[in-house]
Design a protein around this motif. Structure first.
Motif, PDB file in Angstrom:
ATOM      1  N   SER A   9       1.119  -1.338  -0.427  1.00 36.15           N
ATOM      2  CA  SER A   9      -0.253   0.292  -0.275  1.00 36.15           C
ATOM      3  C   SER A   9       1.223   1.254  -0.447  1.00 36.15           C
ATOM      4  O   SER A   9       2.109   1.271   0.516  1.00 36.15           O
ATOM      5  N   ILE A  10       0.276   2.207  -0.697  1.00 35.40           N
ATOM      6  CA  ILE A  10       0.948   3.739  -0.924  1.00 35.40           C
ATOM      7  C   ILE A  10      -0.088   4.483  -0.337  1.00 35.40           C
ATOM      8  O   ILE A  10      -1.362   5.115  -0.197  1.00 35.40           O
ATOM      9  N   CYS A  11       0.842   5.348   0.533  1.00 36.49           N
ATOM     10  CA  CYS A  11       0.457   6.793   1.030  1.00 36.49           C
ATOM     11  C   CYS A  11       0.787   7.971   0.260  1.00 36.49           C
ATOM     12  O   CYS A  11       2.252   7.781   0.777  1.00 36.49           O
ATOM     13  N   PHE A  12       0.119   8.361  -0.497  1.00 38.24           N
ATOM     14  CA  PHE A  12       0.713   9.506  -1.004  1.00 38.24           C
ATOM     15  C   PHE A  12       0.065  10.937  -0.917  1.00 38.24           C
ATOM     16  O   PHE A  12      -1.382  10.946  -0.717  1.00 38.24           O
ATOM     17  N   PRO A  13       0.395  11.768  -0.978  1.00 36.68           N
ATOM     18  CA  PRO A  13      -0.060  13.484  -1.237  1.00 36.68           C
ATOM     19  C   PRO A  13      -0.427  13.447  -2.031  1.00 36.68           C
ATOM     20  O   PRO A  13      -0.446  13.617  -3.166  1.00 36.68           O
ATOM     21  N   GLY A  14      -2.475  13.169  -2.296  1.00 36.12           N
ATOM     22  CA  GLY A  14      -2.840  13.706  -3.704  1.00 36.12           C
ATOM     23  C   GLY A  14      -3.449  15.528  -3.605  1.00 36.12           C
ATOM     24  O   GLY A  14      -2.080  16.237  -2.649  1.00 36.12           O
ATOM     25  N   GLU A  15      -4.267  16.050  -4.812  1.00 29.77           N
ATOM     26  CA  GLU A  15      -4.174  16.943  -4.688  1.00 29.77           C
ATOM     27  C   GLU A  15      -4.601  18.125  -3.283  1.00 29.77           C
ATOM     28  O   GLU A  15      -4.247  19.010  -2.627  1.00 29.77           O
ATOM     29  N   PHE A  58       6.775  10.647   0.397  1.00 26.45           N
ATOM     30  CA  PHE A  58       6.944  12.592   1.102  1.00 26.45           C
ATOM     31  C   PHE A  58       6.371  13.466  -0.430  1.00 26.45           C
ATOM     32  O   PHE A  58       7.218  13.591  -1.555  1.00 26.45           O
ATOM     33  N   PRO A  59       5.575  14.267   0.205  1.00 24.35           N
ATOM     34  CA  PRO A  59       5.555  16.030  -0.581  1.00 24.35           C
ATOM     35  C   PRO A  59       7.015  16.085  -0.623  1.00 24.35           C
ATOM     36  O   PRO A  59       7.794  16.232   0.008  1.00 24.35           O
ATOM     37  N   LEU A  60       6.978  16.617  -2.253  1.00 23.45           N
ATOM     38  CA  LEU A  60       7.767  17.662  -2.617  1.00 23.45           C
ATOM     39  C   LEU A  60       8.225  18.970  -1.523  1.00 23.45           C
ATOM     40  O   LEU A  60       9.846  18.947  -2.021  1.00 23.45           O
ATOM     41  N   ILE A 150      10.427  10.415  -2.267  1.00 22.89           N
ATOM     42  CA  ILE A 150       9.798  11.735  -2.374  1.00 22.89           C
ATOM     43  C   ILE A 150       8.552  11.050  -3.587  1.00 22.89           C
ATOM     44  O   ILE A 150       8.223   9.782  -4.348  1.00 22.89           O
ATOM     45  N   SER A 151       7.687  11.639  -3.844  1.00 23.28           N
ATOM     46  CA  SER A 151       6.362  11.244  -4.290  1.00 23.28           C
ATOM     47  C   SER A 151       6.686  11.301  -5.857  1.00 23.28           C
ATOM     48  O   SER A 151       5.876  10.444  -6.637  1.00 23.28           O
ATOM     49  N   TRP A 165       2.334  19.249 -10.889  1.00 26.14           N
ATOM     50  CA  TRP A 165       1.059  19.075 -10.527  1.00 26.14           C
ATOM     51  C   TRP A 165       1.101  19.389  -9.236  1.00 26.14           C
ATOM     52  O   TRP A 165       1.711  20.081  -8.105  1.00 26.14           O
ATOM     53  N   LYS A 166      -0.156  18.652  -8.099  1.00 28.25           N
ATOM     54  CA  LYS A 166      -0.207  19.755  -6.894  1.00 28.25           C
ATOM     55  C   LYS A 166      -0.752  18.984  -6.154  1.00 28.25           C
ATOM     56  O   LYS A 166      -1.183  17.534  -5.969  1.00 28.25           O
ATOM     57  N   GLU A 167       0.366  19.133  -4.463  1.00 24.59           N
ATOM     58  CA  GLU A 167       0.292  18.233  -3.789  1.00 24.59           C
ATOM     59  C   GLU A 167      -0.259  18.780  -2.480  1.00 24.59           C
ATOM     60  O   GLU A 167      -0.024  19.825  -1.680  1.00 24.59           O
ATOM     61  N   LEU A 168      -1.172  18.541  -2.171  1.00 22.91           N
ATOM     62  CA  LEU A 168      -2.002  18.810  -0.708  1.00 22.91           C
ATOM     63  C   LEU A 168      -2.234  20.554  -1.354  1.00 22.91           C
ATOM     64  O   LEU A 168      -1.752  21.211   0.026  1.00 22.91           O
TER      65      LEU A 168
END
Length: 440
Positions: A9-15, A58-60, A150-151, A165-168
């Motif tokens: 599973s991946i914990c990923f920072p979405g928009e 990790f968010p960039l 990193i993401s 793209w957009k993160e959080l």
């Protein structure tokens, strides 16, 4: 038949929220992932963490990208050169818990020798160092994660492109070279507008001009790029046209692809996770110690149980013999009590005259005299007067060590040496009391 994969599973920072992507159960080893859960972030950027995620992106915005050129292929030398460069720029993380620095080689070029030189072409490596913010505050899965990166490396990025793209809630960008992340940075802009376009242009000019990548590629970074992608919804056509005109590249607009596992993840580990792993390691070690002690205890009990019944039989025989002779020795305790009561009257060492003699022997030849001496039921009380307090304390020490007294008496001050301020001679008075060891 292919072996079924263990679920990742991946914990990923979405928009605008954290996303949990879970691998589809597939006996053919498919690497497709589907969105299983999201967690909205509050104004401070925090949220309730996921329970478990095997991989964490990790968010960039929370990682620094530092490109470094090195002219060696030796791993140890590359690491030293990267650390030296980071230390010189003030970006090297301090030593401590966690792994906050990682690097990877993203490009290799050949440098032609100077004109007239017979040396062969030399190779130079472009190394991308990634430095994790030691004060990382985003939520981490409660159960921890095995791998971190990193993401951008969890996304299939096109080669030799700028990708936005957009993160959080914040825009981020990455620059790729031959399919690898060559540089990344979090933007200050939250919306893709003219300000964001100018910010991206400044970053590219910095990389292509006076930045760390300048002068190494044949025509510069900008000429190595073949296009740009904007992975955002509802993008203004006018801003896209401006982006295309400013960069001089073809710009495509679309949706961000679903994350997937990278071929190889980084060595980055947040401080919080390192502390958790250390704690788990200690608990595991403690568990082995407890189990070892339990095993030893069981073996000891088993060993002792072998002779239990024979020892118990011997004890029963001994108890029976004790009962047989018990009646013949019952008179001994009563006789001992009577003897102890009578012993002080028979021992000349406790006669009052003898005690006074022993006490006066401990007196110094001068500077001290007795003003009273009493013996009552074995309790001896001495009242005295001394030239000063020091003489009285010296007498007390001599009295405590006097032969014939120290063996049978314990001493204590009733009244410590005290000088009467009304007397001009500064003499001190005192009282000492001692109890015979025979008195119960």
């Amino acid at each position: 038949m292919a072996k079924k994969n263990i679920e990742n599973s991946i914990c990923f920072p979405g928009e605008d929220a954290w996303e949990l992507w879970v691998s589809k159960e597939n006996r053919f080893g498919s690497s497709d992932y589907e969105l299983a859960e999201t967690k909205e972030v509050d104004d401070s950027g925090s949220c309730e963490p996921f329970k478990v995620a095997t991989h964490y992106a990790f968010p960039l915005n929370s990682v620094f990208a530092v490109p470094v050129w090195v002219s060696t292929d030796n791993e140890d030398d590359i690491e030293s050169l990267v650390e030296l460069h980071l230390e010189r720029t003030g970006l090297k993380p301090t030593d401590g818990e966690g792994k906050l620095l990682d690097y990877s080689i993203v490009s290799v070029i050949e440098v032609e020798p100077t004109e007239g030189s017979e040396e062969p072409n030399a190779k130079k490596n472009l190394v991308l160092a990634t430095v994790l913010n030691p004060e990382y505050r985003h939520p981490l899965p409660k159960g921890g994660s095995k791998e971190f990166d990193i993401s951008g490396r969890f996304l299939k990025l096109p080669g030799d492109h700028i990708i936005v793209w957009k993160e959080l809630g914040r825009l981020v960008m990455a620059v790729t070279h031959e399919g690898r992340v060559e540089y990344f940075e979090g933007l200050t802009s939250k919306e893709f507008n003219s300000s964001a376009v100018n910010e991206i242009l400044c970053i590219i000019l910095g990389l292509d001009g006076a930045g760390p990548l300048s002068g190494e590629f044949n025509k510069g970074i900008a000429d190595e790029l073949s296009g740009a992608y904007v992975w955002l919804e509802d993008v203004s056509d006018s801003v896209v046209s401006e982006f295309k005109e400013v960069l001089g590249l073809d710009v495509s607009v679309g949706s961000r692809p679903d994350p997937t596992l990278p071929v190889e993840t980084s060595k980055l580990v947040p401080v919080q996770v390192a502390q958790l792993r250390q704690k788990q390691k200690k608990l595991e070690k403690l568990k082995y110690v407890v189990l070892s002690c339990a095993a030893v205890y069981i073996l000891a009990v088993a060993f002792l149980s072998i002779g239990y019944f024979s020892i118990k039989s011997e004890a029963d025989d001994t108890s029976a013999k004790v009962e047989e002779i018990k009646a013949s020795v019952d008179w001994i305790p009563n006789f001992e009590n009577k003897w102890n009561a009578l012993k002080p009257t028979l021992d000349s060492n406790v006669f009052p005259a003898q005690l006074l003699h022993l006490a006066t022997n401990a007196m110094p030849p001068e500077d001290l005299r007795f003003t009273g001496f009493r013996v009552n039921n074995g309790v001896m009380t001495i009242e005295g007067q001394s030239k000063d307090t020091n003489a009285a304390y010296a007498f007390y020490k001599t009295l405590s060590e006097a032969q014939g007294l120290k063996e049978n008496y314990k001493w204590a001050w009733i009244k410590r040496p005290q000088v009467d301020p009304r007397k001009k001679d500064r003499t001190a008075t005192f009282q000492i009391q001692s109890e015979s060891k025979y008195i119960n």
